[in-house]
Motif scaffolding. Structure first.
Motif, mmCIF file in Angstrom:
data_model
loop_
_atom_site.group_PDB
_atom_site.id
_atom_site.type_symbol
_atom_site.label_atom_id
_atom_site.label_comp_id
_atom_site.label_asym_id
_atom_site.label_seq_id
_atom_site.Cartn_x
_atom_site.Cartn_y
_atom_site.Cartn_z
ATOM 1 N N GLY A 10 0.824 -1.214 0.000
ATOM 2 C CA GLY A 10 0.000 0.000 0.000
ATOM 3 C C GLY A 10 0.848 1.249 0.000
ATOM 4 N N GLY A 11 0.506 2.186 -0.888
ATOM 5 C CA GLY A 11 1.261 3.436 -0.960
ATOM 6 C C GLY A 11 1.239 3.984 -2.375
ATOM 7 N N LYS A 12 1.969 5.103 -2.553
ATOM 8 C CA LYS A 12 1.963 5.773 -3.857
ATOM 9 C C LYS A 12 3.387 6.060 -4.274
ATOM 10 C CE LYS A 12 -2.291 8.492 -3.689
ATOM 11 N NZ LYS A 12 -2.743 9.840 -3.363
ATOM 12 N N GLY A 13 3.642 6.096 -5.578
ATOM 13 C CA GLY A 13 4.967 6.482 -6.035
ATOM 14 C C GLY A 13 5.234 6.024 -7.449
ATOM 15 N N GLY A 14 6.425 6.370 -7.940
ATOM 16 C CA GLY A 14 6.798 5.990 -9.295
ATOM 17 C C GLY A 14 8.117 6.615 -9.664
ATOM 18 N N GLY A 15 8.545 6.396 -10.884
ATOM 19 C CA GLY A 15 9.815 6.974 -11.328
ATOM 20 C C GLY A 15 10.254 6.352 -12.636
ATOM 21 N N THR A 16 11.572 6.242 -12.811
ATOM 22 C CA THR A 16 12.119 5.707 -14.061
ATOM 23 C C THR A 16 12.732 4.320 -13.780
ATOM 24 O OG1 THR A 16 14.289 6.636 -13.618
ATOM 25 C CG2 THR A 16 12.724 8.057 -14.770
ATOM 26 N N ARG A 17 13.322 3.746 -14.803
ATOM 27 C CA ARG A 17 13.951 2.433 -14.655
ATOM 28 C C ARG A 17 15.075 2.469 -13.618
ATOM 29 N NH1 ARG A 17 18.550 0.359 -16.808
ATOM 30 N NH2 ARG A 17 18.652 -1.898 -17.114
ATOM 31 N N ASP A 18 15.782 3.602 -13.541
ATOM 32 C CA ASP A 18 16.947 3.658 -12.657
ATOM 33 C C ASP A 18 16.719 4.399 -11.336
ATOM 34 O OD1 ASP A 18 18.434 2.227 -14.486
ATOM 35 O OD2 ASP A 18 19.123 4.044 -15.536
ATOM 36 N N PHE A 19 15.612 5.121 -11.240
ATOM 37 C CA PHE A 19 15.380 5.888 -10.001
ATOM 38 C C PHE A 19 13.891 6.039 -9.760
ATOM 39 C CE2 PHE A 19 15.021 9.404 -7.120
ATOM 40 C CZ PHE A 19 16.175 9.386 -6.346
ATOM 41 N N ALA A 20 13.424 5.600 -8.585
ATOM 42 C CA ALA A 20 12.004 5.719 -8.269
ATOM 43 C C ALA A 20 11.841 6.080 -6.806
ATOM 44 C CB ALA A 20 11.290 4.397 -8.566
ATOM 45 N N ARG A 21 10.795 6.877 -6.511
ATOM 46 C CA ARG A 21 10.530 7.200 -5.106
ATOM 47 C C ARG A 21 9.055 7.059 -4.802
ATOM 48 N NH1 ARG A 21 12.943 12.037 -3.171
ATOM 49 N NH2 ARG A 21 14.331 12.398 -4.914
ATOM 50 N N GLY A 22 8.746 6.729 -3.548
ATOM 51 C CA GLY A 22 7.352 6.538 -3.168
ATOM 52 C C GLY A 22 7.157 6.761 -1.698
#
Ligand SMILES: [Zn+2]
Length: 417
Positions: free
Chosen positions: A380-392
């Motif tokens: 459970g939670g929210k977030g996203g990013g690219t292939r090399d860097f993601a945050r949530g």
């Protein structure tokens, strides 16, 4: 039988004697109340932008006053016997309304006469009063000009007269607003400044308005809504504004007239410090990343997975080779620096905020965005990013350790591509 409106000819009548013609039980704001009709009243009903009076009829408290055509209906909190009754008006409230209302006539006249901005409507609120002006946006010079012109008429202490006449007669006298109504009309004249039809209550001389203070101007549909305050309200606003100014000056350690410059200075200093801090955090992250990488050699498959949960408590150093604590903005820098190293994957969480940062060196061969989405779907939670860097951010910040462990597990099941 029509109620005689005593306030028409004497807006300063605070006490009056009248006859109670009827007293019927009603429901007012979902409470038991009574509706009284008198042969005469000094209590003003809500109309023409001016709110109703409060006061007393005998022992009963007046809760509301309605204009019902010929009659005026008083809503009171208890039954009143038919026959003679003594009434009185809550004078502080009424005098305030008279200051604002007469001030409105004067201010509208100044906007129209001097700057060609007619008033379309007027509202007298419990805190602020407004007029809506038609035409081009009034500049600061126009707002100040109308305020100054109105104050000039106040200082000259001109008479405020009540005039009666047919629409035609008033028109010959130069009435500001034409009314399409038969019979005798009531108009309010500010000597040498204004004449307009009005059924409201007004002061007798312009000095009783006290003073005019024009405040903000905002666009409302096609018109311009100008906030203003007169008399006692202007005094209270000026005092409150001054206290704010004094507090700001004391905090800035400057004179009253230097507050605006002082605020500009503090904001630019803050921006400069923030920029410095970001640079320092980046340097610190690079240094700490170097130490961490030295202490953590790659695994048997050649990949290096650095997984860690940071806690706010800086006194506890729970990983031997990791910085003891990290501000949320620091984590991004730290992860980026670590991921500059070949075949390195970084999984960081932070407690108690629940932030997650996943980063990898491009040659580590995983997909950080897909990994984060998988974990957020499970926990459970929210977030996203690219292939090399993601945050949530986890919905439950307590799941940081679980998220990091799960990330490790999923990576070991998904060998490097
Ligand atoms: Zn009026």
């Amino acid at each position: 039988m029509a109620t005689r409106r005593l306030y028409y000819d004497d807006s300063f009548a605070r006490d009056f004697d009248a006859r109670v013609l009827s007293c019927e039980p009603v429901v007012h704001e979902s409470r038991e109340a009574w509706e009284i009709v008198l042969d005469a009243t000094a209590l003003y009903p809500t109309s023409g932008g001016q709110p109703h009076d409060l006061g007393k009829l005998g022992d009963a408290n007046v809760l509301d006053v309605h204009d019902a055509g010929d009659e005026i209906e008083h809503i009171v909190d208890r039954e009143v016997a038919l026959g003679e009754v003594h009434g009185c008006v809550d004078w502080a409230r009424r005098f305030d309304h008279m200051q604002q209302h007469t001030g409105q006539h004067l201010l509208s006249a100044m906007f129209q006469e001097r700057f060609g901005r007619p008033t379309i409507s007027f509202h007298l609120g419990s805190e602020i009063s407004t007029i809506d002006l038609r035409g081009e946006e009034p500049s600061d010079q126009i707002l100040e000009g109308a305020e100054r012109a109105a104050n000039q008429v106040i200082f000259e202490d001109r008479l405020v007269n009540v005039r009666y006449g047919t629409a035609e007669e008033l028109s010959e006298l130069g009435v500001r607003r034409r009314v399409q109504r038969d019979g005798i009309l009531r108009a309010i004249e500010i000597d040498g400044a204004d004449l307009q039809p009005c059924g409201g209550t007004h002061v007798k001389r312009t000095a009783q308005i006290g003073m005019m203070l024009v405040r903000s101007c905002t666009k409302i549909r096609q018109d311009w809504r100008v906030e203003f305050a007169c008399g006692g309200r202007a005094e209270r606003i000026a005092r409150k504004d001054f206290l704010q100014l004094r507090r700001a000056a004391a905090q800035l350690g400057c004179a009253y007239d230097e507050v605006a410059d002082g605020v500009d200075r503090v904001i630019s200093e803050r921006d400069a410090y923030f920029k410095d801090l970001r640079g320092i955090l980046q340097q610190l992250a690079a240094a700490e990343a170097t130490l961490t990488l030295q202490a953590m050699p790659p695994g048997p498959d050649g990949r290096r997975i650095i997984a860690h949960v940071f806690r706010e408590d800086a006194s506890k150093k729970d990983g031997p080779n990791l910085p003891p604590s990290a501000a949320p903005e620091y984590l991004g820098h730290f992860a980026t620096e670590l991921a500059k190293s070949e075949r390195t994957i970084v999984l960081l969480a932070r407690f108690p905020c629940g932030h997650l940062i996943f980063a990898q060196h491009p040659d580590a061969g995983s997909d950080m965005n897909a990994l984060l989405k998988d974990i957020l779907q499970q926990l459970g939670g929210k977030g996203g990013g690219t292939r090399d860097f993601a945050r949530g951010r986890l919905s439950d910040p307590g799941n940081g350790a679980k998220a990091v462990a799960l990330g490790r597990e999923l990576l070991s099941n998904r060998p490097t591509s």
